[in-house]
Design a protein around this motif. Structure first.
Motif, mmCIF file in Angstrom:
data_model
loop_
_atom_site.group_PDB
_atom_site.id
_atom_site.type_symbol
_atom_site.label_atom_id
_atom_site.label_comp_id
_atom_site.label_asym_id
_atom_site.label_seq_id
_atom_site.Cartn_x
_atom_site.Cartn_y
_atom_site.Cartn_z
ATOM 1 N N TYR A 58 48.751 63.171 18.788
ATOM 2 C CA TYR A 58 49.447 63.601 20.001
ATOM 3 C C TYR A 58 48.471 64.025 21.102
ATOM 4 O O TYR A 58 48.759 63.870 22.277
ATOM 5 C CB TYR A 58 50.451 64.698 19.670
ATOM 6 N N GLY A 59 47.303 64.510 20.715
ATOM 7 C CA GLY A 59 46.287 64.814 21.721
ATOM 8 C C GLY A 59 45.800 63.545 22.399
ATOM 9 O O GLY A 59 45.599 63.505 23.615
ATOM 10 N N PHE A 60 45.644 62.480 21.615
ATOM 11 C CA PHE A 60 45.226 61.194 22.171
ATOM 12 C C PHE A 60 46.317 60.633 23.089
ATOM 13 O O PHE A 60 46.037 60.126 24.170
ATOM 14 C CB PHE A 60 44.900 60.208 21.048
ATOM 15 N N MET A 64 45.792 59.812 27.042
ATOM 16 C CA MET A 64 46.068 58.476 27.589
ATOM 17 C C MET A 64 47.133 58.534 28.680
ATOM 18 O O MET A 64 47.023 57.860 29.705
ATOM 19 C CB MET A 64 46.484 57.529 26.465
ATOM 20 N N ARG A 65 48.181 59.333 28.487
ATOM 21 C CA ARG A 65 49.220 59.475 29.506
ATOM 22 C C ARG A 65 48.599 59.985 30.809
ATOM 23 O O ARG A 65 48.865 59.466 31.873
ATOM 24 C CB ARG A 65 50.325 60.423 29.049
ATOM 25 N N TRP A 66 47.736 60.990 30.706
ATOM 26 C CA TRP A 66 47.121 61.549 31.906
ATOM 27 C C TRP A 66 46.287 60.480 32.624
ATOM 28 O O TRP A 66 46.384 60.328 33.834
ATOM 29 C CB TRP A 66 46.247 62.760 31.550
ATOM 30 N N ILE A 67 45.492 59.730 31.891
ATOM 31 C CA ILE A 67 44.657 58.683 32.493
ATOM 32 C C ILE A 67 45.524 57.630 33.170
ATOM 33 O O ILE A 67 45.281 57.234 34.314
ATOM 34 C CB ILE A 67 43.721 58.051 31.436
ATOM 35 N N LEU A 68 46.580 57.170 32.488
ATOM 36 C CA LEU A 68 47.450 56.136 33.047
ATOM 37 C C LEU A 68 48.216 56.635 34.274
ATOM 38 O O LEU A 68 48.450 55.880 35.216
ATOM 39 C CB LEU A 68 48.409 55.622 31.977
ATOM 40 N N GLU A 69 48.584 57.905 34.290
ATOM 41 C CA GLU A 69 49.239 58.472 35.477
ATOM 42 C C GLU A 69 48.277 58.471 36.664
ATOM 43 O O GLU A 69 48.690 58.242 37.798
ATOM 44 C CB GLU A 69 49.747 59.877 35.187
ATOM 45 N N GLN A 70 46.998 58.730 36.412
ATOM 46 C CA GLN A 70 46.009 58.687 37.498
ATOM 47 C C GLN A 70 45.893 57.283 38.074
ATOM 48 O O GLN A 70 45.576 57.102 39.238
ATOM 49 C CB GLN A 70 44.635 59.161 37.013
ATOM 50 N N LEU A 71 46.173 56.279 37.250
ATOM 51 C CA LEU A 71 46.096 54.880 37.688
ATOM 52 C C LEU A 71 47.357 54.434 38.424
ATOM 53 O O LEU A 71 47.450 53.287 38.847
ATOM 54 C CB LEU A 71 45.838 53.960 36.491
ATOM 55 N N GLY A 72 48.337 55.338 38.553
ATOM 56 C CA GLY A 72 49.545 55.026 39.320
ATOM 57 C C GLY A 72 50.652 54.371 38.518
ATOM 58 O O GLY A 72 51.554 53.759 39.100
ATOM 59 N N GLU A 77 55.833 55.059 29.404
ATOM 60 C CA GLU A 77 56.064 55.553 28.049
ATOM 61 C C GLU A 77 54.774 55.367 27.280
ATOM 62 O O GLU A 77 54.232 54.257 27.236
ATOM 63 C CB GLU A 77 57.153 54.744 27.347
ATOM 64 N N VAL A 78 54.300 56.423 26.683
ATOM 65 C CA VAL A 78 53.104 56.344 25.850
ATOM 66 C C VAL A 78 53.469 56.946 24.501
ATOM 67 O O VAL A 78 53.751 58.135 24.402
ATOM 68 C CB VAL A 78 51.915 57.107 26.486
ATOM 69 N N LYS A 79 53.480 56.108 23.472
ATOM 70 C CA LYS A 79 53.871 56.554 22.131
ATOM 71 C C LYS A 79 52.693 56.408 21.185
ATOM 72 O O LYS A 79 51.999 55.390 21.213
ATOM 73 C CB LYS A 79 55.040 55.717 21.614
ATOM 74 N N PRO A 80 52.488 57.410 20.328
ATOM 75 C CA PRO A 80 51.413 57.300 19.340
ATOM 76 C C PRO A 80 51.683 56.158 18.362
ATOM 77 O O PRO A 80 52.837 55.855 18.056
ATOM 78 C CB PRO A 80 51.448 58.639 18.607
ATOM 79 N N ASN A 125 36.254 67.514 33.489
ATOM 80 C CA ASN A 125 36.997 68.660 33.983
ATOM 81 C C ASN A 125 37.302 69.517 32.772
ATOM 82 O O ASN A 125 37.779 69.011 31.760
ATOM 83 C CB ASN A 125 38.279 68.179 34.668
ATOM 84 N N GLU A 126 37.088 70.783 32.880
ATOM 85 C CA GLU A 126 37.270 71.664 31.729
ATOM 86 C C GLU A 126 38.741 71.979 31.452
ATOM 87 O O GLU A 126 39.087 72.422 30.371
ATOM 88 C CB GLU A 126 36.496 72.972 31.943
ATOM 89 N N ILE A 127 39.634 71.766 32.399
ATOM 90 C CA ILE A 127 41.021 72.168 32.224
ATOM 91 C C ILE A 127 41.898 71.010 31.769
ATOM 92 O O ILE A 127 42.622 71.110 30.794
ATOM 93 C CB ILE A 127 41.569 72.784 33.527
ATOM 94 N N GLU A 128 41.892 69.897 32.496
ATOM 95 C CA GLU A 128 42.699 68.742 32.117
ATOM 96 C C GLU A 128 41.930 67.471 32.430
ATOM 97 O O GLU A 128 40.900 67.496 33.048
ATOM 98 C CB GLU A 128 44.033 68.735 32.867
ATOM 99 N N GLY A 129 42.489 66.371 31.979
ATOM 100 C CA GLY A 129 41.857 65.091 32.276
ATOM 101 C C GLY A 129 40.782 64.749 31.289
ATOM 102 O O GLY A 129 40.897 65.007 30.100
ATOM 103 N N VAL A 130 39.714 64.147 31.784
ATOM 104 C CA VAL A 130 38.634 63.725 30.889
ATOM 105 C C VAL A 130 37.567 64.807 30.808
ATOM 106 O O VAL A 130 37.343 65.547 31.755
ATOM 107 C CB VAL A 130 38.017 62.375 31.341
#
Length: 183
Positions: A58-60, A64-72, A77-80, A125-130
């Motif tokens: 679920y961490g992965f 991945m959801r965060w990265i894909l949201e940055q890409l617009g 839907e992102v499922k493990p 970034n220490e809080i979110e993202g990569v």
């Protein structure tokens, strides 16, 4: 040729009807920096092959959801997938990605919109993202996933050292298309 009044009336009616008909034209790119684009539905599976950083399933998925949201991504839907050790770290975590991504439209394509290139910068970034430990993940995304999504790598300054987390090792800038606001 002598124009008769009946001919003139028919011509006037034809022109009036043609001008009154609704025009269904595709949006046109406003300037040189914009393009006509379409939303492309993607259904992709991606499995991460770790050396240094390991993730829970679920961490992965969340990363991945965060990265894909940055890409617009839209309607994302992102499922493990491939999870065998919930809630412990997985040896090869994966995700099934379903969503829509902007891509340049082919001439004559339907349902187009005006879009412009957008630069997305990935830095630790220490809080979110990569984070610094995501360097190998970003390499695999660059090589395996980004080409399928139409993501163009503009600057790649990844400096990964296997089995070692190095400060500032994640620096990548990519280009995606984003819709131009209709203000």
């Amino acid at each position: 040729m002598k124009l008769t009044s009946a001919y003139c009336w028919r011509l006037a009616l034809f022109l009036a009807a043609a001008l009154a008909a609704p025009v269904h034209a595709a949006p046109q790119a406003a300037d040189a920096g914009t393009v006509n684009a379409v939303w492309v539905e993607q259904d992709i599976e991606f499995t991460y092959m770790p050396i240094t950083a390991i993730y829970t399933c679920y961490g992965f998925r969340d990363k991945m959801r965060w990265i894909l949201e940055q890409l617009g991504a839209r309607d994302l839907e992102v499922k493990p997938s491939g999870c065998t050790k919930i809630p412990r770290p997985e040896p090869f975590p994966g995700v099934k990605i379903v969503g829509r991504f902007a891509a340049p439209a082919a001439p004559g394509a339907a349902d187009t919109f005006v879009a412009r290139p957008k630069l997305v910068e990935f830095r630790p970034n220490e809080i979110e993202g990569v984070q610094n430990g995501d360097c190998e993940l970003m390499i695999q995304l660059r090589d395996k996933l980004f080409p399928k999504l139409g993501v163009k790598v503009v600057r790649d300054e990844l400096t990964c050292i296997p089995k070692r987390v190095t400060p500032e090792s994640v620096r990548m800038t990519v280009e995606v298309l984003e819709p131009v606001d209709a203000r």
